[in-house]
Write an enzyme that holds these catalytic residues in place. Structure first.
Site, short mmCIF file in Angstrom:
data_model
loop_
_atom_site.label_atom_id
_atom_site.label_comp_id
_atom_site.label_asym_id
_atom_site.label_seq_id
_atom_site.Cartn_x
_atom_site.Cartn_y
_atom_site.Cartn_z
CG ASP A 174 -1.95 -1.17 1.07
OD1 ASP A 174 -2.70 -1.21 0.09
OD2 ASP A 174 -1.94 -2.04 1.96
CG ASP A 180 -3.12 2.03 13.33
OD1 ASP A 180 -2.89 2.17 14.55
OD2 ASP A 180 -3.09 0.92 12.76
NE ARG A 224 0.29 2.94 12.98
CZ ARG A 224 0.51 1.63 12.97
NH1 ARG A 224 1.26 1.06 13.90
NH2 ARG A 224 0.00 0.86 12.04
CB SER A 255 -4.57 -6.17 8.03
OG SER A 255 -4.01 -4.99 8.56
N1 ARG Z 1 -6.58 -2.95 16.62
C1 ARG Z 1 -5.25 -2.63 17.02
C2 ARG Z 1 -5.16 -1.17 17.36
O1 ARG Z 1 -6.01 -0.42 17.02
C3 ARG Z 1 -4.23 -3.06 16.01
C4 ARG Z 1 -4.17 -2.26 14.77
C5 ARG Z 1 -3.22 -2.87 13.82
N2 ARG Z 1 -3.01 -2.03 12.67
C6 ARG Z 1 -2.96 -2.51 11.44
N3 ARG Z 1 -2.80 -1.64 10.50
N4 ARG Z 1 -3.14 -3.79 11.15
O2 ARG Z 1 -4.25 -0.74 18.00
#
Ligand code: ARG
Length: 399
Positions: free
Chosen positions: A14, A124, A95, A175
């Protein structure tokens, strides 16, 4: 002058596709920034090269492993941070640090726009943009996957049409986000919440059901910071990394949950965080021994609120900063050793030892040597129960 977009670059499909796409769509130059948070996998040099091959004018790789461990994982450990009592916040912690390095790169290299690969459905995007709002509100944001409705199929098609140097054949059905603090696995067959995760979902942990000899580890903390493993002085990064391997070999830290996202969706999440879960278990135990009762009780609420704020992307917020101060102060006496057995998917505390211990053998013992004056308890219990007694008498009168 052409604008410059600073892109948070992972090296994956991506964000690789995002480089030529942003250059064209925004009529801009793209600067790729890849941040090493101990995610392992691909070599950072290869990732750097890929960004250039995709058309980035600059490609920056930041080794933020020690910084991530010391300034993000350690504070999370001190907060015993588990969102919904289970999720150790690995993506939530990364992040704000990535944002910090994007802002630094933007300032150094003349970027005016920041870009990330998040969709509009997740947390995110919030963490990126809430972080940016706090650190560099003057920067604009563009998120191709969200703002131009990119799908994975579209990205693959675009990459093939452009002959971009990315492997689209080996199709990962999940993912995945991973770093030193753990690994998150979403989507694919896991979206049916009745489906059990299969073994191939996991990469940081071995199957805990396989019989093997237990491992024993002694973790030493100084003021809430892990400083030694089995008596060997190590950095926080080295400690987390070693525990990921040792606890991971026993399947410690697998988590399968349905989680409340900030955007209102409930989502199925599978995590593996062997080092994080081992350290949090140890740290909680050392706090039990060294932190005074009322501070400990109050801190549990603070820990939970801290976790929610960080989950919600508010790392750089006033309330988070205030809670940090309380948590840091509470670590003053959290020094000592915790011994643990790693086995069968669990990190179990078997011993604790601290110069700052509040555990008093002579008060606790039921054997001879007891210094606790039990006669004091009688009056204490009567006064302590008095409000209930008076209220009960009124209840009886009211019928
Ligand atoms: N659900 C988790 C969070 O919000 C993990 C997110 C993982 N991110 C991803 N792009 N797969 O912190």
């Amino acid at each position: 002058m052409t604008e410059r977009v600073v892109l948070a670059f992972s090296g994956g499909l991506d964000t690789s596709v995002a480089i030529p796409f942003l250059a064209e769509k925004m009529n801009a130059e793209v600067i790729a920034v890849a941040v090493d948070l101990g995610q392992g996998g691909e070599d950072m040099k290869a990732i750097r090269e890929r960004a250039l091959d995709c058309g980035a004018v600059e490609s920056v790789v930041v080794d933020a492993r020690e910084e991530f461990a010391a300034d993000f994982c350690v504070p999370a450990l001190q907060a015993n941070a588990l969102y919904m009592d289970r999720y150790p916040l690995l993506s939530s912690l990364s992040r704000p640090l990535i944002v910090k390095h994007l802002v630094t790169a933007a300032k150094q290299l003349g970027g005016t726009i920041v870009s990330h690969g998040c969709t509009g459905k997740g947390n995110d995007q919030v963490r990126f943009e809430a972080g940016l709002a706090a650190l560099a509100p003057e920067l604009k944001v563009v998120a191709p996957a969200r703002d131009f409705a990119w799908t994975r199929d579209k990205a693959i098609e675009y990459a093939e049409r452009r002959g971009l140097p990315i492997e689209t054949t080996k199709k990962n059905p999940f993912s995945i986000d991973q770093n030193l603090w753990g690994r998150a696995i979403e989507t694919g067959f896991l979206e049916d919440i009745w489906n059990a995760p299969s073994e191939d979902v996991y990469a940081y942990t071995a199957d805990p059901a396989v019989p093997r000899e237990p491992d024993e580890v002694v973790i030493t903390f100084e003021r809430g910071v892990p400083v030694k493993l089995d008596g060997r002085p190590l950095t926080p990064y080295e400690i987390i990394d070693e525990l990921n391997r040792r606890a991971g070999a026993h399947g410690v830290g697998r988590i399968d949950m349905v989680e409340d996202r900030l955007v209102g969706i409930k989502s199925r999440e599978v995590y593996e965080a062997p080092g994080a879960i081992t350290l949090i278990t140890a740290h909680l135990e050392l706090e039990s021994v060294t932190v005074e009762r009322d501070l400990a009780r109050f801190k549990r609420g603070v820990d939970q609120r801290w976790s929610e704020l960080v989950y919600d992307g508010l790392w750089y917020s006033p309330l988070k900063r205030g809670l940090d101060a309380l948590i840091a102060d509470a670590q003053r006496y959290v020094s000592g050793d915790i011994r643990m057995t790693l086995h069968g998917g669990r990190a179990t505390v078997t011993g604790r030892r601290s110069e700052q211990s509040l555990y008093d053998f002579s008060l606790a013992t039921y054997d001879t040597g007891d210094s606790f004056d039990q006669s004091l308890a009688k009056g204490f219990v009567q006064l302590f129960s008095l409000p209930s007694k008076i209220a009960a008498a009124r209840d009886a009168k009211q019928g």
